[in-house]
Design a protein around this motif. Structure first.
Motif, mmCIF file in Angstrom:
data_model
loop_
_atom_site.group_PDB
_atom_site.id
_atom_site.type_symbol
_atom_site.label_atom_id
_atom_site.label_comp_id
_atom_site.label_asym_id
_atom_site.label_seq_id
_atom_site.Cartn_x
_atom_site.Cartn_y
_atom_site.Cartn_z
ATOM 1 N N MET A 1 0.855 -1.179 0.000
ATOM 2 C CA MET A 1 0.000 0.000 0.000
ATOM 3 C C MET A 1 0.893 1.231 0.000
ATOM 4 O O MET A 1 1.775 1.351 0.838
ATOM 5 N N GLN A 2 0.708 2.104 -0.989
ATOM 6 C CA GLN A 2 1.470 3.353 -1.022
ATOM 7 C C GLN A 2 0.515 4.521 -1.189
ATOM 8 O O GLN A 2 -0.395 4.478 -2.021
ATOM 9 N N VAL A 3 0.701 5.557 -0.384
ATOM 10 C CA VAL A 3 -0.060 6.792 -0.525
ATOM 11 C C VAL A 3 0.938 7.941 -0.596
ATOM 12 O O VAL A 3 1.872 8.008 0.203
ATOM 13 N N SER A 4 0.768 8.820 -1.566
ATOM 14 C CA SER A 4 1.695 9.945 -1.739
ATOM 15 C C SER A 4 0.913 11.212 -2.018
ATOM 16 O O SER A 4 -0.194 11.182 -2.551
ATOM 17 N N ASP A 5 1.511 12.352 -1.656
ATOM 18 C CA ASP A 5 0.890 13.633 -1.982
ATOM 19 C C ASP A 5 1.289 14.013 -3.409
ATOM 20 O O ASP A 5 2.108 13.348 -4.047
ATOM 21 N N ARG A 6 0.699 15.096 -3.927
ATOM 22 C CA ARG A 6 0.902 15.467 -5.332
ATOM 23 C C ARG A 6 1.256 16.957 -5.452
ATOM 24 O O ARG A 6 0.710 17.658 -6.295
ATOM 25 N N LEU A 7 2.171 17.415 -4.623
ATOM 26 C CA LEU A 7 2.529 18.827 -4.644
ATOM 27 C C LEU A 7 4.035 18.987 -4.758
ATOM 28 O O LEU A 7 4.789 18.382 -4.001
ATOM 29 N N VAL A 8 4.467 19.798 -5.726
ATOM 30 C CA VAL A 8 5.867 20.207 -5.832
ATOM 31 C C VAL A 8 5.928 21.711 -5.570
ATOM 32 O O VAL A 8 5.147 22.481 -6.136
ATOM 33 N N THR A 9 6.843 22.116 -4.694
ATOM 34 C CA THR A 9 7.015 23.529 -4.389
ATOM 35 C C THR A 9 8.375 24.002 -4.883
ATOM 36 O O THR A 9 9.296 23.211 -5.086
ATOM 37 N N ALA A 10 8.489 25.306 -5.082
ATOM 38 C CA ALA A 10 9.758 25.920 -5.480
ATOM 39 C C ALA A 10 9.836 27.286 -4.828
ATOM 40 O O ALA A 10 8.915 28.098 -4.965
ATOM 41 N N GLY A 11 10.908 27.536 -4.091
ATOM 42 C CA GLY A 11 11.069 28.814 -3.419
ATOM 43 C C GLY A 11 9.974 29.086 -2.406
ATOM 44 O O GLY A 11 9.593 30.242 -2.190
ATOM 45 N N GLY A 12 9.438 28.015 -1.790
ATOM 46 C CA GLY A 12 8.393 28.185 -0.792
ATOM 47 C C GLY A 12 7.006 28.376 -1.364
ATOM 48 O O GLY A 12 6.050 28.575 -0.613
ATOM 49 N N ARG A 13 6.857 28.295 -2.694
ATOM 50 C CA ARG A 13 5.548 28.479 -3.321
ATOM 51 C C ARG A 13 5.145 27.206 -4.062
ATOM 52 O O ARG A 13 5.978 26.446 -4.522
ATOM 53 N N ASP A 14 3.804 27.023 -4.216
ATOM 54 C CA ASP A 14 3.311 25.896 -4.998
ATOM 55 C C ASP A 14 3.774 26.043 -6.442
ATOM 56 O O ASP A 14 3.661 27.126 -7.033
ATOM 57 N N HIS A 15 4.305 24.951 -7.002
ATOM 58 C CA HIS A 15 4.764 24.997 -8.388
ATOM 59 C C HIS A 15 3.956 24.060 -9.273
ATOM 60 O O HIS A 15 3.533 24.425 -10.360
ATOM 61 N N ASP A 16 3.768 22.824 -8.849
ATOM 62 C CA ASP A 16 3.011 21.844 -9.625
ATOM 63 C C ASP A 16 2.085 21.121 -8.665
ATOM 64 O O ASP A 16 2.498 20.232 -7.932
ATOM 65 N N ALA A 17 0.807 21.524 -8.679
ATOM 66 C CA ALA A 17 -0.153 20.995 -7.708
ATOM 67 C C ALA A 17 -0.622 19.592 -8.048
ATOM 68 O O ALA A 17 -1.218 18.913 -7.216
ATOM 69 N N VAL A 18 -0.376 19.130 -9.285
ATOM 70 C CA VAL A 18 -0.771 17.765 -9.668
ATOM 71 C C VAL A 18 0.460 16.958 -10.046
ATOM 72 O O VAL A 18 0.409 16.066 -10.884
ATOM 73 N N SER A 19 1.580 17.281 -9.407
ATOM 74 C CA SER A 19 2.798 16.523 -9.654
ATOM 75 C C SER A 19 2.587 15.063 -9.291
ATOM 76 O O SER A 19 1.896 14.738 -8.328
ATOM 77 N N ASN A 20 3.167 14.183 -10.077
ATOM 78 C CA ASN A 20 3.056 12.753 -9.822
ATOM 79 C C ASN A 20 4.349 12.256 -9.195
ATOM 80 O O ASN A 20 5.433 12.496 -9.727
ATOM 81 N N LYS A 21 4.239 11.572 -8.067
ATOM 82 C CA LYS A 21 5.416 11.065 -7.365
ATOM 83 C C LYS A 21 5.426 9.538 -7.298
ATOM 84 O O LYS A 21 6.056 8.961 -6.431
ATOM 85 N N THR A 22 4.701 8.920 -8.224
ATOM 86 C CA THR A 22 4.537 7.471 -8.199
ATOM 87 C C THR A 22 4.741 6.883 -9.586
ATOM 88 O O THR A 22 4.274 7.445 -10.583
ATOM 89 N N VAL A 23 5.412 5.735 -9.648
ATOM 90 C CA VAL A 23 5.558 4.961 -10.881
ATOM 91 C C VAL A 23 5.218 3.508 -10.559
ATOM 92 O O VAL A 23 5.791 2.918 -9.639
ATOM 93 N N ILE A 24 4.277 2.928 -11.308
ATOM 94 C CA ILE A 24 3.977 1.505 -11.207
ATOM 95 C C ILE A 24 4.853 0.785 -12.227
ATOM 96 O O ILE A 24 4.860 1.145 -13.403
#
Length: 303
Positions: A1-24
């Motif tokens: 079971m893996q659960v991950s968030d989908r947010l990438v930030t840059a310089g303290g700000r949201d950069h990619d709110a639907v970033s994918n951090k998972t590969v099957i």
């Protein structure tokens, strides 16, 4: 079971709110889910895409716009067993050279099931690149009695005590008693609690379930904190519909990039079914599957 968030930030700000951090990944002898944390790009390429391409054996093909990854069916350029794939990933990660990687590091957790002569066994492998050194750790071939249930975390650090507190209610005199839904719910709660005090962690989550293959089908599903929707333009007019997100899926004959999904899709991964749970269809729309455009690294214009 893996659960991950989908947010990438840059310089303290949201950069990619639907970033994918998972590969099957379906290797010759294994089905695993790969999660990453740390630096989010290799040059202009999102890290999850770099991992998928490294495992697939080449750059993922793109659509007519040159940006959006294309879904591909056909034999992968290279197929490996899980040991070969992990060794290849470690070598590729060790060969990366950038100030961003030196500053933020790169951490991968690979977890799932490997086939052997006795059936299937659980595997957990961690690859870490930090301060110019790449290391690898593997779970024991047999988990000691009483230690079969393990929780791993990367990225925002979660204390062992905090994680244990979420699972305390599942423990009985006979040991841990839970369903995969119970585990998913608690992992999601841990991440969302962490997101309230850590700006770099998001509340929209992606869940991957990998039961032992003989006990059920594997699947992924989107766990949003708020609804995500797209507008569809057609000759008959336009409509807005809720969508779910999915991860990279790499198999011996399929390369499926992150996208938005409506309805349920079943992929065959080397003889093992994998289900993508999309958003519930609305009247007039039975299904939708579309890869998405990802933003370039912060400070770089889209080409």
């Amino acid at each position: 079971m893996q659960v991950s968030d989908r947010l990438v930030t840059a310089g303290g700000r949201d950069h990619d709110a639907v970033s994918n951090k998972t590969v099957i990944y379906r290797a010759k002898d294994a089905l695993v889910s790969i999660g990453y944390s740390g630096v989010a790009y290799v040059g202009d390429m999102p890290m999850d895409e770099w991992i998928a391409g490294t495992l697939w054996g080449g750059l993922p093909p793109r659509g007519a716009d040159g940006v959006r990854p294309a879904k591909s069916l056909g034999f992968a350029p290279v197929t490996r067993d899980i040991g070969q794939a992990v060794a290849h990933l470690k070598q590729a990660i060790g060969g990366l050279g950038s100030a961003a990687i030196e500053a933020h590091g790169l951490y991968l957790t690979i977890a799932g099931w490997q086939e052997n002569r006795n059936g299937m066994r659980p595997v957990v492998i961690e690859i870490e690149r930090r301060a110019g050194v790449t290391t690898i750790r593997r779970s024991p071939r047999r988990f000691p009695k009483g230690q079969e249930f393990r929780v791993h975390s990367i990225g925002a650090r979660v204390s062992a005590e905090a994680a244990q507190a979420h699972f305390a209610s599942l423990r009985t005199a006979r040991g841990l008693c839970c369903t995969i839904e119970d585990v998913e719910m608690r992992l999601a709660a841990i991440i969302r609690e962490t997101s309230t005090g850590s700006p770099g962690v998001g509340a929209n989550l992606l869940s991957v379930r990998l039961p032992r293959p003989d006990l059920g089908w594997s699947m992924c599903r989107f766990l949003p904190a708020e609804l995500h929707a797209v507008r569809i333009e057609a000759a008959q007019g336009s409509m807005v519909t809720d969508v779910a997100h999915c991860p990279w899926i790499v198999g011996p004959s399929v390369l499926y990039p992150p996208g938005v999904e409506v309805g349920e899709t079943v992929l065959g991964l080397g003889g093992l079914p994998f289900v993508i749970v999309g958003a519930a269809p609305r009247a007039g729309l039975r299904g939708l599957s579309s890869s998405i455009r990802r933003p370039p690294p912060a400070g770089r214009p889209r080409r």
